[in-house]
Design a protein around this motif. Sequence first.
Motif, PDB file in Angstrom:
ATOM      1  N   GLU A  71      18.261   6.587 -55.406  1.00 24.05           N
ATOM      2  CA  GLU A  71      18.075   5.177 -55.080  1.00 24.05           C
ATOM      3  C   GLU A  71      18.798   4.825 -53.776  1.00 24.05           C
ATOM      4  OE1 GLU A  71      19.264   6.141 -58.181  1.00 24.05           O
ATOM      5  OE2 GLU A  71      17.314   6.014 -59.165  1.00 24.05           O
ATOM      6  N   GLU A  72      20.033   5.311 -53.644  1.00 31.64           N
ATOM      7  CA  GLU A  72      20.805   5.031 -52.426  1.00 31.64           C
ATOM      8  C   GLU A  72      20.158   5.669 -51.198  1.00 31.64           C
ATOM      9  OE1 GLU A  72      25.286   4.706 -54.362  1.00 31.64           O
ATOM     10  OE2 GLU A  72      24.389   6.682 -53.994  1.00 31.64           O
ATOM     11  N   ILE A  73      19.637   6.873 -51.370  1.00 29.37           N
ATOM     12  CA  ILE A  73      18.941   7.535 -50.264  1.00 29.37           C
ATOM     13  C   ILE A  73      17.688   6.736 -49.902  1.00 29.37           C
ATOM     14  CG2 ILE A  73      17.678   9.622 -49.576  1.00 29.37           C
ATOM     15  CD1 ILE A  73      19.681  11.179 -51.417  1.00 29.37           C
ATOM     16  N   GLY A  74      16.962   6.296 -50.923  1.00 29.67           N
ATOM     17  CA  GLY A  74      15.764   5.474 -50.693  1.00 29.67           C
ATOM     18  C   GLY A  74      16.086   4.182 -49.968  1.00 29.67           C
ATOM     19  N   GLU A  75      17.183   3.524 -50.372  1.00 25.35           N
ATOM     20  CA  GLU A  75      17.600   2.286 -49.702  1.00 25.35           C
ATOM     21  C   GLU A  75      17.970   2.556 -48.250  1.00 25.35           C
ATOM     22  OE1 GLU A  75      20.790   0.684 -52.044  1.00 25.35           O
ATOM     23  OE2 GLU A  75      19.501   0.346 -53.781  1.00 25.35           O
ATOM     24  N   ALA A  76      18.655   3.671 -47.999  1.00 27.50           N
ATOM     25  CA  ALA A  76      19.045   4.018 -46.630  1.00 27.50           C
ATOM     26  C   ALA A  76      17.819   4.295 -45.765  1.00 27.50           C
ATOM     27  CB  ALA A  76      19.987   5.226 -46.628  1.00 27.50           C
ATOM     28  N   VAL A  77      16.836   4.986 -46.329  1.00 27.51           N
ATOM     29  CA  VAL A  77      15.602   5.272 -45.593  1.00 27.51           C
ATOM     30  C   VAL A  77      14.847   3.974 -45.317  1.00 27.51           C
ATOM     31  CG1 VAL A  77      13.341   6.408 -45.747  1.00 27.51           C
ATOM     32  CG2 VAL A  77      15.407   7.657 -46.389  1.00 27.51           C
ATOM     33  N   ALA A  78      14.795   3.081 -46.302  1.00 23.53           N
ATOM     34  CA  ALA A  78      14.135   1.785 -46.106  1.00 23.53           C
ATOM     35  C   ALA A  78      14.819   0.991 -45.000  1.00 23.53           C
ATOM     36  CB  ALA A  78      14.125   0.998 -47.416  1.00 23.53           C
ATOM     37  N   LEU A  79      16.137   1.056 -44.956  1.00 24.81           N
ATOM     38  CA  LEU A  79      16.889   0.363 -43.902  1.00 24.81           C
ATOM     39  C   LEU A  79      16.556   0.954 -42.528  1.00 24.81           C
ATOM     40  CD1 LEU A  79      19.036  -1.680 -42.992  1.00 24.81           C
ATOM     41  CD2 LEU A  79      20.765   0.061 -43.457  1.00 24.81           C
ATOM     42  N   ILE A  80      16.478   2.275 -42.454  1.00 26.34           N
ATOM     43  CA  ILE A  80      16.116   2.927 -41.189  1.00 26.34           C
ATOM     44  C   ILE A  80      14.740   2.449 -40.739  1.00 26.34           C
ATOM     45  CG2 ILE A  80      15.485   5.149 -40.149  1.00 26.34           C
ATOM     46  CD1 ILE A  80      17.722   6.392 -41.955  1.00 26.34           C
ATOM     47  N   CYS A  81      13.810   2.363 -41.674  1.00 26.10           N
ATOM     48  CA  CYS A  81      12.463   1.878 -41.343  1.00 26.10           C
ATOM     49  C   CYS A  81      12.504   0.444 -40.828  1.00 26.10           C
ATOM     50  CB  CYS A  81      11.540   1.981 -42.560  1.00 26.10           C
ATOM     51  SG  CYS A  81      11.072   3.667 -42.982  1.00 26.10           S
ATOM     52  N   ARG A  82      13.237  -0.429 -41.520  1.00 30.66           N
ATOM     53  CA  ARG A  82      13.339  -1.836 -41.084  1.00 30.66           C
ATOM     54  C   ARG A  82      13.960  -1.935 -39.705  1.00 30.66           C
ATOM     55  NH1 ARG A  82      14.913  -2.664 -46.401  1.00 30.66           N
ATOM     56  NH2 ARG A  82      17.096  -2.834 -45.800  1.00 30.66           N
ATOM     57  N   GLN A  83      15.046  -1.185 -39.475  1.00 28.90           N
ATOM     58  CA  GLN A  83      15.749  -1.249 -38.189  1.00 28.90           C
ATOM     59  C   GLN A  83      14.893  -0.751 -37.036  1.00 28.90           C
ATOM     60  OE1 GLN A  83      19.262   1.024 -39.180  1.00 28.90           O
ATOM     61  NE2 GLN A  83      20.463  -0.811 -39.585  1.00 28.90           N
ATOM     62  N   ASN A  84      13.951   0.138 -37.332  1.00 31.64           N
ATOM     63  CA  ASN A  84      13.106   0.710 -36.287  1.00 31.64           C
ATOM     64  C   ASN A  84      11.677   0.175 -36.320  1.00 31.64           C
ATOM     65  OD1 ASN A  84      14.858   2.832 -34.906  1.00 31.64           O
ATOM     66  ND2 ASN A  84      15.201   3.250 -37.073  1.00 31.64           N
ATOM     67  N   ASN A  85      11.469  -0.883 -37.098  1.00 29.70           N
ATOM     68  CA  ASN A  85      10.154  -1.521 -37.197  1.00 29.70           C
ATOM     69  C   ASN A  85       9.044  -0.505 -37.462  1.00 29.70           C
ATOM     70  OD1 ASN A  85      11.151  -4.144 -36.690  1.00 29.70           O
ATOM     71  ND2 ASN A  85      11.219  -3.685 -34.506  1.00 29.70           N
ATOM     72  N   MET A  86       9.264   0.298 -38.482  1.00 34.33           N
ATOM     73  CA  MET A  86       8.255   1.283 -38.843  1.00 34.33           C
ATOM     74  C   MET A  86       8.091   1.342 -40.350  1.00 34.33           C
ATOM     75  SD  MET A  86      10.471   4.694 -37.690  1.00 34.33           S
ATOM     76  CE  MET A  86       9.051   5.685 -37.475  1.00 34.33           C
ATOM     77  N   THR A  87       6.971   1.888 -40.777  1.00 36.76           N
ATOM     78  CA  THR A  87       6.721   2.044 -42.201  1.00 36.76           C
ATOM     79  C   THR A  87       7.207   3.417 -42.637  1.00 36.76           C
ATOM     80  OG1 THR A  87       4.541   3.032 -41.877  1.00 36.76           O
ATOM     81  CG2 THR A  87       4.650   0.603 -42.025  1.00 36.76           C
ATOM     82  N   LEU A  88       7.262   3.612 -43.940  1.00 37.57           N
ATOM     83  CA  LEU A  88       7.651   4.909 -44.483  1.00 37.57           C
ATOM     84  C   LEU A  88       6.646   5.982 -44.055  1.00 37.57           C
ATOM     85  CD1 LEU A  88       9.765   6.321 -46.150  1.00 37.57           C
ATOM     86  CD2 LEU A  88       8.488   5.743 -48.208  1.00 37.57           C
ATOM     87  N   GLU A  89       5.385   5.604 -43.991  1.00 36.59           N
ATOM     88  CA  GLU A  89       4.344   6.543 -43.536  1.00 36.59           C
ATOM     89  C   GLU A  89       4.597   6.988 -42.102  1.00 36.59           C
ATOM     90  OE1 GLU A  89       1.771   8.183 -45.027  1.00 36.59           O
ATOM     91  OE2 GLU A  89       2.690   7.415 -46.853  1.00 36.59           O
ATOM     92  N   GLN A  90       5.029   6.067 -41.250  1.00 34.28           N
ATOM     93  CA  GLN A  90       5.315   6.401 -39.855  1.00 34.28           C
ATOM     94  C   GLN A  90       6.556   7.287 -39.733  1.00 34.28           C
ATOM     95  OE1 GLN A  90       5.484   2.283 -38.604  1.00 34.28           O
ATOM     96  NE2 GLN A  90       3.625   2.529 -37.366  1.00 34.28           N
ATOM     97  N   LEU A  91       7.473   7.149 -40.688  1.00 38.95           N
ATOM     98  CA  LEU A  91       8.707   7.941 -40.663  1.00 38.95           C
ATOM     99  C   LEU A  91       8.497   9.359 -41.191  1.00 38.95           C
ATOM    100  CD1 LEU A  91      11.824   7.900 -40.147  1.00 38.95           C
ATOM    101  CD2 LEU A  91      12.060   7.210 -42.537  1.00 38.95           C
ATOM    102  N   LYS A  92       7.525   9.542 -42.065  1.00 34.51           N
ATOM    103  CA  LYS A  92       7.330  10.833 -42.739  1.00 34.51           C
ATOM    104  C   LYS A  92       7.294  12.038 -41.806  1.00 34.51           C
ATOM    105  CE  LYS A  92       5.490   9.646 -47.207  1.00 34.51           C
ATOM    106  NZ  LYS A  92       4.377   9.690 -48.138  1.00 34.51           N
ATOM    107  N   PRO A  93       6.630  11.989 -40.644  1.00 34.00           N
ATOM    108  CA  PRO A  93       6.620  13.190 -39.787  1.00 34.00           C
ATOM    109  C   PRO A  93       8.016  13.631 -39.328  1.00 34.00           C
ATOM    110  CG  PRO A  93       4.979  11.599 -39.041  1.00 34.00           C
ATOM    111  CD  PRO A  93       5.777  10.940 -40.111  1.00 34.00           C
ATOM    112  N   TYR A  94       8.973  12.717 -39.318  1.00 30.36           N
ATOM    113  CA  TYR A  94      10.330  13.029 -38.866  1.00 30.36           C
ATOM    114  C   TYR A  94      11.260  13.387 -40.025  1.00 30.36           C
ATOM    115  CZ  TYR A  94       8.345  10.497 -34.978  1.00 30.36           C
ATOM    116  OH  TYR A  94       7.516  10.086 -33.977  1.00 30.36           O
ATOM    117  N   TYR A  95      10.785  13.167 -41.248  1.00 28.56           N
ATOM    118  CA  TYR A  95      11.630  13.357 -42.431  1.00 28.56           C
ATOM    119  C   TYR A  95      11.592  14.816 -42.865  1.00 28.56           C
ATOM    120  CZ  TYR A  95      14.175  11.897 -46.572  1.00 28.56           C
ATOM    121  OH  TYR A  95      15.142  11.723 -47.523  1.00 28.56           O
TER     122      TYR A  95
END
Length: 192
Positions: A137-161
């Motif tokens: 859950e904490e990892i998920g929250e951190a990833v969601a925060l990264i997405c919000r801070q970079n104005n991107m969706t989780l789908e857009q982040l996936k190639p870098y994850y």
Amino acid sequence: HKILQKEHYELDDTFAREFGQCDSLEDMKEKIRQGLQAYTDERGEMDLQDRLLRMAADTLEFTPSESQINAELDNQMDNLSAQLAQQGLNLDMYCQFLSTTKEKLREDARANALQSIRCQAAIEQIVDLEGLEASKEEIGEAVALICRQNNMTLEQLKPYYDAQFEAAVIRSVLTSKVMKLIRDSAEITVTE
């Protein structure tokens, strides 16, 4: 062919509605004051946490190896190069501007590298001693925060994850837990 004349806005309620999304100039001033206060409070808290972590690191009986120091110096030089590149500069230009050399710049960064290594060692030791873990859950929250801070969706982040990215997120979560633990355990006195 035309003549343009600049006109200054009057600082009034109309200005506040159009540019500050506020009902009145007083509301806009209060909104700005609150924003500045929140920023100042956050910066002060970050500075306090950094000083507390440095104090904890100073209690370690730990001497980094030369290879650890060199790796951290490489990391710091890479970060500096990346920051300069964002401004259209490179390390050679930066050194020329400062009338220095890359070697001197690297040597000047040595104290910061040592402190950084000691702080990371302190974090790792506290994580081990306290048995801290990063939950899904904490990892998920951190990833969601990264997405919000970079104005991107989780789908857009996936190639870098990848595994390295996930390790960095876990390190970030654990560091936050350590910082909270240190902050909550500290006895802080304010002097004037």
